[in-house]
Write a protein that holds these residues in place. Structure first.
Motif, PDB file in Angstrom:
ATOM      1  N   GLY A 179      -2.475  -9.111 -10.679  1.00 32.04           N
ATOM      2  CA  GLY A 179      -3.256  -8.678  -9.526  1.00 32.04           C
ATOM      3  C   GLY A 179      -4.366  -9.419  -9.123  1.00 32.04           C
ATOM      4  N   GLN A 180      -4.139 -10.954  -9.446  1.00 29.33           N
ATOM      5  CA  GLN A 180      -5.127 -11.680  -9.249  1.00 29.33           C
ATOM      6  C   GLN A 180      -5.382 -11.720  -7.676  1.00 29.33           C
ATOM      7  N   ASP A 181      -4.178 -11.987  -6.761  1.00 28.66           N
ATOM      8  CA  ASP A 181      -4.177 -12.040  -5.478  1.00 28.66           C
ATOM      9  C   ASP A 181      -3.912 -10.821  -4.770  1.00 28.66           C
ATOM     10  N   TRP A 182      -4.189  -9.372  -5.380  1.00 31.90           N
ATOM     11  CA  TRP A 182      -3.923  -8.107  -5.000  1.00 31.90           C
ATOM     12  C   TRP A 182      -5.302  -7.825  -4.163  1.00 31.90           C
ATOM     13  N   PRO A 183      -5.167  -7.121  -3.017  1.00 34.71           N
ATOM     14  CA  PRO A 183      -3.993  -7.170  -2.147  1.00 34.71           C
ATOM     15  C   PRO A 183      -3.697  -8.050  -1.029  1.00 34.71           C
ATOM     16  N   ASN A 184      -2.579  -8.300  -0.557  1.00 29.28           N
ATOM     17  CA  ASN A 184      -2.116  -9.172   0.245  1.00 29.28           C
ATOM     18  C   ASN A 184      -1.036  -8.770   1.143  1.00 29.28           C
ATOM     19  N   ARG A 185      -0.834  -7.485   1.088  1.00 30.95           N
ATOM     20  CA  ARG A 185       0.070  -6.749   2.149  1.00 30.95           C
ATOM     21  C   ARG A 185      -0.326  -5.152   2.297  1.00 30.95           C
ATOM     22  N   THR A 186       0.351  -4.314   2.810  1.00 33.53           N
ATOM     23  CA  THR A 186       0.031  -3.198   3.111  1.00 33.53           C
ATOM     24  C   THR A 186       0.118  -2.243   1.874  1.00 33.53           C
ATOM     25  N   ILE A 187      -0.679  -1.379   1.829  1.00 36.92           N
ATOM     26  CA  ILE A 187      -0.746  -0.302   0.713  1.00 36.92           C
ATOM     27  C   ILE A 187      -0.457   0.984   1.272  1.00 36.92           C
ATOM     28  N   ARG A 188       0.531   1.513   0.440  1.00 32.86           N
ATOM     29  CA  ARG A 188       0.957   3.178   0.847  1.00 32.86           C
ATOM     30  C   ARG A 188       0.140   4.022  -0.170  1.00 32.86           C
ATOM     31  N   VAL A 189      -0.640   5.175   0.427  1.00 31.79           N
ATOM     32  CA  VAL A 189      -1.062   6.171  -0.323  1.00 31.79           C
ATOM     33  C   VAL A 189      -0.399   7.410  -0.063  1.00 31.79           C
ATOM     34  N   ILE A 190       0.376   7.844  -1.159  1.00 31.79           N
ATOM     35  CA  ILE A 190       1.467   9.133  -1.054  1.00 31.79           C
ATOM     36  C   ILE A 190       0.594  10.134  -1.239  1.00 31.79           C
ATOM     37  N   SER A 191       0.321  11.375  -0.021  1.00 29.73           N
ATOM     38  CA  SER A 191      -0.369  12.519  -0.327  1.00 29.73           C
ATOM     39  C   SER A 191       0.955  13.481  -0.494  1.00 29.73           C
ATOM     40  N   PRO A 192       0.969  13.964  -1.720  1.00 37.48           N
ATOM     41  CA  PRO A 192       2.124  15.048  -1.959  1.00 37.48           C
ATOM     42  C   PRO A 192       2.035  16.433  -1.494  1.00 37.48           C
ATOM     43  N   TYR A 193       1.142  16.689  -0.393  1.00 33.67           N
ATOM     44  CA  TYR A 193       1.274  18.140   0.063  1.00 33.67           C
ATOM     45  C   TYR A 193       1.315  17.985   1.679  1.00 33.67           C
ATOM     46  N   ALA A 194       1.343  19.253   2.210  1.00 32.33           N
ATOM     47  CA  ALA A 194       1.576  18.950   3.629  1.00 32.33           C
ATOM     48  C   ALA A 194       0.374  18.824   4.330  1.00 32.33           C
ATOM     49  N   PRO A 195       0.599  18.235   5.482  1.00 31.19           N
ATOM     50  CA  PRO A 195      -0.593  17.787   6.521  1.00 31.19           C
ATOM     51  C   PRO A 195      -1.403  18.914   6.885  1.00 31.19           C
ATOM     52  N   GLY A 196      -2.824  18.687   6.951  1.00 31.50           N
ATOM     53  CA  GLY A 196      -3.682  19.715   7.313  1.00 31.50           C
ATOM     54  C   GLY A 196      -4.807  20.575   6.322  1.00 31.50           C
ATOM     55  N   GLY A 197      -4.288  20.409   5.097  1.00 35.32           N
ATOM     56  CA  GLY A 197      -4.953  21.073   3.968  1.00 35.32           C
ATOM     57  C   GLY A 197      -5.954  20.176   3.532  1.00 35.32           C
ATOM     58  N   ALA A 198      -6.875  20.585   2.438  1.00 36.43           N
ATOM     59  CA  ALA A 198      -7.841  19.791   1.914  1.00 36.43           C
ATOM     60  C   ALA A 198      -7.366  18.434   1.019  1.00 36.43           C
ATOM     61  N   ALA A 199      -6.189  18.635   0.351  1.00 39.80           N
ATOM     62  CA  ALA A 199      -5.628  17.808  -0.129  1.00 39.80           C
ATOM     63  C   ALA A 199      -5.032  16.642   0.380  1.00 39.80           C
ATOM     64  N   ASP A 200      -4.524  17.001   1.884  1.00 39.64           N
ATOM     65  CA  ASP A 200      -4.171  15.811   2.733  1.00 39.64           C
ATOM     66  C   ASP A 200      -5.287  15.308   3.291  1.00 39.64           C
TER      67      ASP A 200
END
Length: 320
Positions: free
Chosen positions: A23-44
């Motif tokens: 992880g010394q050179d992290w981050p050097n590219r796009t990071i994905r964050v997974i939202s495990p619920y549908a769009p529109g709610g508090a979780a998302d």
């Protein structure tokens, strides 16, 4: 001679790269964050807020992807299968830690297969009904529910969520057995509550809908009234003193995520929740900032899991 020197330099460079701490050179590219619920709610909403702040602080593009279904475990499985390199993360409500307690065939062990990174928000929930219900408090609603239990259905944003546990506590204290329907997130459940397809919910995401009159809040599950909805009583004031519960939101990585990456992500989220704009956004969602070290988060999860497992057992909950 030059070719040999260049080759030697190449070998030394490769060795030096391998010798760098993970992880010394992290981050050097796009990071994905997974939202495990549908769009529109508090979780998302909280997942997107986390992604926005990580992008700002880390200086790399962060993409938030919705992978909803199976009470959050479809999105969780995406992260479990990902390489532990810090480029795929899970932003989830606390329901994530209860997968094996509420699902018969959970695809993973939330404690063994993930690395806890940060807890960044928490807040109470609202006991919600459609405005057509002729009741303004829990005490006024209970006689209606007990008289016709088959006419009332509780919507759930997801199995194992704090809202699910609150529903079980509500039913236990009320002494009634109502049908429960789990959705792919709180947003579609709230939509059905507004339209009258379900009659009850306990959820942290209903503040805007109560403010604009599309839903009615019988109570809030915190220990005090919320400044956004000062007219909504606490559960104790509303007729159910044992219904005091908060939900929380966190960030996880795959198992064996290197400690330097965990430390940097944790510090980034701690920095994020100190920003006035982030605090204001959380506040609008009915939430407040939260933070802890990675080690303290592990302990917090263990304690929360023990409390939740006890509640599920006392409610005689059977995994679905």
């Amino acid at each position: 001679m030059f070719k040999w020197t260049a080759a030697a330099i190449g070998v030394l460079g490769a060795w030096a790269a391998q010798a760098q701490p993970p992880g010394q050179d992290w981050p050097n590219r796009t990071i994905r964050v997974i939202s495990p619920y549908a769009p529109g709610g508090a979780a998302d909403a909280t997942a997107r807020l986390a992604g926005q702040e990580l992008q700002r602080i880390l200086g790399q593009t962060v993409v938030v992807e919705n992978r909803s279904g199976a009470s959050g475990t479809i999105g969780g499985e995406v992260v479990r299968q990902a390489a532990p390199d810090g480029y795929t993360l899970l932003a989830s409500p606390s329901s994530h830690i209860l997968a094996r307690h509420v699902l018969r065939a959970a695809p993973y062990d939330p404690q063994a297969d993930f690395t806890p990174v940060a807890r960044f928000a928490e807040g109470p929930m609202l006991v919600l009904v459609n405005p057509a219900m002729p009741a303004g408090t829990i005490a006024e609603a209970l006689p209606l529910v007990r008289a016709n239990p088959s006419r009332f259905t509780f919507g759930l944003g997801g199995l194992g969520a704090a809202s699910h546990l609150a529903v079980l506590q509500f039913l236990r204290q009320a002494g009634v057995d109502l049908a429960m329907v789990a959705y792919r997130g709180s947003a579609p459940a709230l939509t059905d509550l507004v339209s009258g397809n379900i009659q009850l919910m306990i959820d942290p995401g209903g503040f805007p809908l109560v403010q604009d009159g599309r839903l009615k809040a019988l109570a809030i599950t915190g220990s005090r009234r919320h400044p956004l909805l000062p007219g909504v009583p606490t559960a104790a004031e509303s007729g159910m003193p044992g219904l005091e519960m908060v939900g929380w939101y966190g960030l996880w990585g795959p198992k064996d995520l290197p400690a330097p990456i965990v430390t940097r992500l944790n510090a980034a989220m701690a920095q994020a929740v100190q920003q006035p704009a982030v605090v204001q956004r959380l506040y609008a969602l009915g939430l407040v900032p939260a933070s802890s070290t990675p080690a303290a988060l592990v302990q917090y999860i263990q304690e929360d899991l023990a409390r939740s497992a006890t509640l599920l057992q006392e409610a005689h909950y059977q995994p679905e």
